[in-house]
Scaffold this active site. Structure first.
Site, short mmCIF file in Angstrom:
data_model
loop_
_atom_site.label_atom_id
_atom_site.label_comp_id
_atom_site.label_asym_id
_atom_site.label_seq_id
_atom_site.Cartn_x
_atom_site.Cartn_y
_atom_site.Cartn_z
N LEU A 246 0.82 -1.22 0.00
CA LEU A 246 0.00 0.00 0.00
C LEU A 246 0.85 1.26 0.00
CD1 LEU A 246 -2.68 -1.08 2.64
CD2 LEU A 246 -2.90 -1.11 0.15
N GLY A 247 2.13 1.12 0.27
CA GLY A 247 2.99 2.29 0.30
C GLY A 247 4.22 2.03 1.14
N GLY A 249 7.00 4.08 3.88
CA GLY A 249 7.30 5.26 4.67
C GLY A 249 8.79 5.37 4.94
N GLN A 250 9.15 6.24 5.87
CA GLN A 250 10.55 6.46 6.18
C GLN A 250 11.21 5.22 6.77
OE1 GLN A 250 12.32 9.08 5.48
NE2 GLN A 250 10.74 10.51 4.84
N GLY A 252 9.75 1.85 6.82
CA GLY A 252 9.24 0.54 6.44
C GLY A 252 8.16 0.63 5.39
N GLU A 253 7.46 -0.49 5.21
CA GLU A 253 6.42 -0.57 4.19
C GLU A 253 5.08 -0.87 4.84
OE1 GLU A 253 9.18 -2.46 0.61
OE2 GLU A 253 7.98 -3.79 1.89
N VAL A 254 4.02 -0.56 4.11
CA VAL A 254 2.67 -0.84 4.57
C VAL A 254 2.00 -1.78 3.58
CG1 VAL A 254 0.44 0.13 5.25
CG2 VAL A 254 2.53 1.44 5.64
N ASP A 359 4.16 12.83 16.41
CA ASP A 359 4.37 12.88 14.96
C ASP A 359 3.04 13.07 14.24
OD1 ASP A 359 5.77 12.89 12.60
OD2 ASP A 359 6.03 10.71 12.49
#
EC number: 2.7.10.2
Length: 506
Positions: A246-247, A249-250, A252-254, A359
């Site tokens: 799904l995407g 990030g800084q 890891g992955e989703v 955050d």
């Protein structure tokens, strides 16, 4: 943090302490748990499930529930069940009232005491007026759709909210000392159910007669994936099947995943070395206890080997940032303000729990069906390895979202989250524009210390910009609470405390 994704959700508790019971033989006083034998009869009694020999409370399903494990009991909305045990808290042991008599664990917030007010489809309990209006105005509700909710102001009283043609009307339901209820004093009822039955047949002063219960936007989230997973939330990776990315990030992955072959989940996979597993588990044990309709539910973790998996509910539209830049480009101001109010509601809960997000940004807010927004990744920034955070972002934290006292002195408080929320307001009203355009992190920090604040974005109402500026006050103590921000945004388009109420007393 990078965005994480989650599924639909919501909030009905459906909890009760007593229930309707089944007529049965008396329990033996001498031997606990054994049943007194019935008197001899000429013919043998019919075969019935053993549960009917004991006085167990009867509950009714408020939503459909499909079993996720072999220990669960599936049921449909309206099904009746005997509640055998409530000792497990969020998961009760139940037996189906039908002749099959199947047994298993059920989520306690999916059922209500049979024939109680909570069991009525139209009773929404502690729902705010603005939320009632939002739900009743959804396209799947029509003229005459209605709900009854607890009074916002008077304990023991209720409010009736009814869908008119293009708006929602509200009526106060008051209770007399003799226990009867009324909308108008000339007509009283012994129960709320009688009142609903009467106004279903005729309007008699209402804007329209009651046509049908308001349809819900989402089912509530269960406490954990199952009874066992709720108690032992470290699960094995083999229980998770990663379906599609799904995407990223800084850190890891989703992924969209499937747990136990039955339940859709979101899985955040963290890059090896991102954080101390011990510190993460300590923080995650707190995160798991935080439950609110506007917070992403943490279901389980996999920490036995890297990469660490963080398993949460799955939201259909992903991060608010990407949504605003894509499908959300057509949203109008009322929708944008409503989404911000949802975020403020979730943050208000964290505020009450003395918990700091650290955050807060549009990338860490997730969007589901019907523009439902939930706050994600709360607390994770605290356990990210500091050196890795610095190497990835060029600073210990994302400067453009961070309050000056947190950026310069690491003074993170709920008031630094309020500053970040002001940046979220900017992101939302600009459909995902990057804050402080054209400025570096160093320039932003320098300018903020010299009292610079971003100018009012094009199309942003003065009233909303004033809220942003309140969030960006230099003195943290002068910034509003999230509770204040929540009601300010909820009431953004209303005038007066009694706006929308119809007084039928006569």
């Amino acid at each position: 943090m990078g965005s994480c994704c989650s599924s639909q959700d919501g909030d009905g508790n459906g909890k009760a302490t007593a229930g309707s019971t089944v007529d049965s033989h008396e329990l033996s006083q001498s031997v606990k748990g054994k049943i007194k034998q019935p008197e001899p009869k000429p013919k043998p009694p019919p075969q019935v499930p053993p549960a009917q020999d004991v006085k167990y409370p009867i509950y009714v399903g408020k939503y459909d529930y499909d079993s996720r494990t072999d220990d669960d009991l599936s049921f449909k909305k309206g099904d009746l069940m005997y509640i055998i045990s409530t000792d497990e808290g969020d998961w009760w042991f139940a037996r189906s009232k039908d002749t099959a008599g199947k047994e298993g664990y059920i989520p306690s917030n999916y059922v209500a005491e049979y024939k109680s007010l909570d069991a009525e489809e139209w009773f929404f309990g502690q729902v705010k007026r603005v939320d009632a209006e939002k739900q009743l105005m959804m396209p799947f509700n029509n003229l005459g759709s209605f709900l009854i909710r607890d009074s916002d102001t008077t304990p023991g009283d209720f409010s009736l909210s009814v869908r008119d043609i293009d708006r929602v009307r509200h009526y106060r339901i008051k209770k007399l000392e003799n226990g009867t209820y009324f909308v108008t004093r000339r007509l009283t009822f012994q129960s709320i159910q009688e009142l609903v039955a009467y106004y279903t047949q005729q309007a008699d002063g209402l804007c329209v007669n009651l046509k049908g219960p308001c349809m819900v936007m989402e089912k509530p989230q269960t406490a954990g994936l199952s009874k066992q997973a709720n108690e032992e939330w470290e699960i094995e990776k083999k229980q998770i099947k990663l379906l599609r990315g799904l995407g990223a990030g800084q850190f890891g992955e989703v992924w969209e995943g499937l747990w136990n072959g039955t339940t859709s989940v979101a899985v955040k996979t963290l890059k090896p070395g991102t954080m101390s597993i011990e510190e993460f588990l300590e923080e995650a044990s707190i995160m798991k206890q935080l439950r609110h309709p506007k917070l992403i539910q943490l279901y389980a973790v996999c920490t036995k080997e890297e990469p660490i998996y963080i398993v949460t509910e799955l939201m259909k539209h992903g991060s608010l940032l990407e949504y605003l830049r894509g499908d959300g480009r057509s949203l109008k101001l009322p929708d944008l303000v409503d989404m911000c109010s949802q975020v403020a509601s979730g943050m208000s809960y964290l505020e009450q729990q003395n918990y700091i997000h650290r955050d807060l940004a549009a990338r860490n807010i997730l969007v589901g069906e019907h523009k439902i927004c939930k706050v994600a990744d709360f607390g994770l920034a605290r356990v990210i390895d500091e050196e890795i955070y610095e190497a990835k972002l060029g600073a210990k934290f994302p400067i453009k979202w961070t309050a000056p006292e947190a950026a310069m002195y690491s003074r993170f408080t709920i008031k630094s989250d309020v500053w970040s929320f002001g940046i979220v307001l900017y992101e939302v009203i600009t459909y995902g524009r990057f804050p402080y355009p054209g400025m570096t992190n160093a320039q932003v920090l320098e300018q903020i210390q010299q009292s610079y604040r971003m100018p009012r974005p094009m199309g942003c109402p003065e009233k909303l910009y004033a809220i942003m500026m309140d969030c960006w006050r230099e003195d943290p103590a002068s910034r509003p609470t999230f509770e204040t921000l929540s009601w300010q945004l909820e009431e953004f388009f209303t005038t007066g405390d009694d706006a929308g109420y119809k007084d039928m007393e006569r």
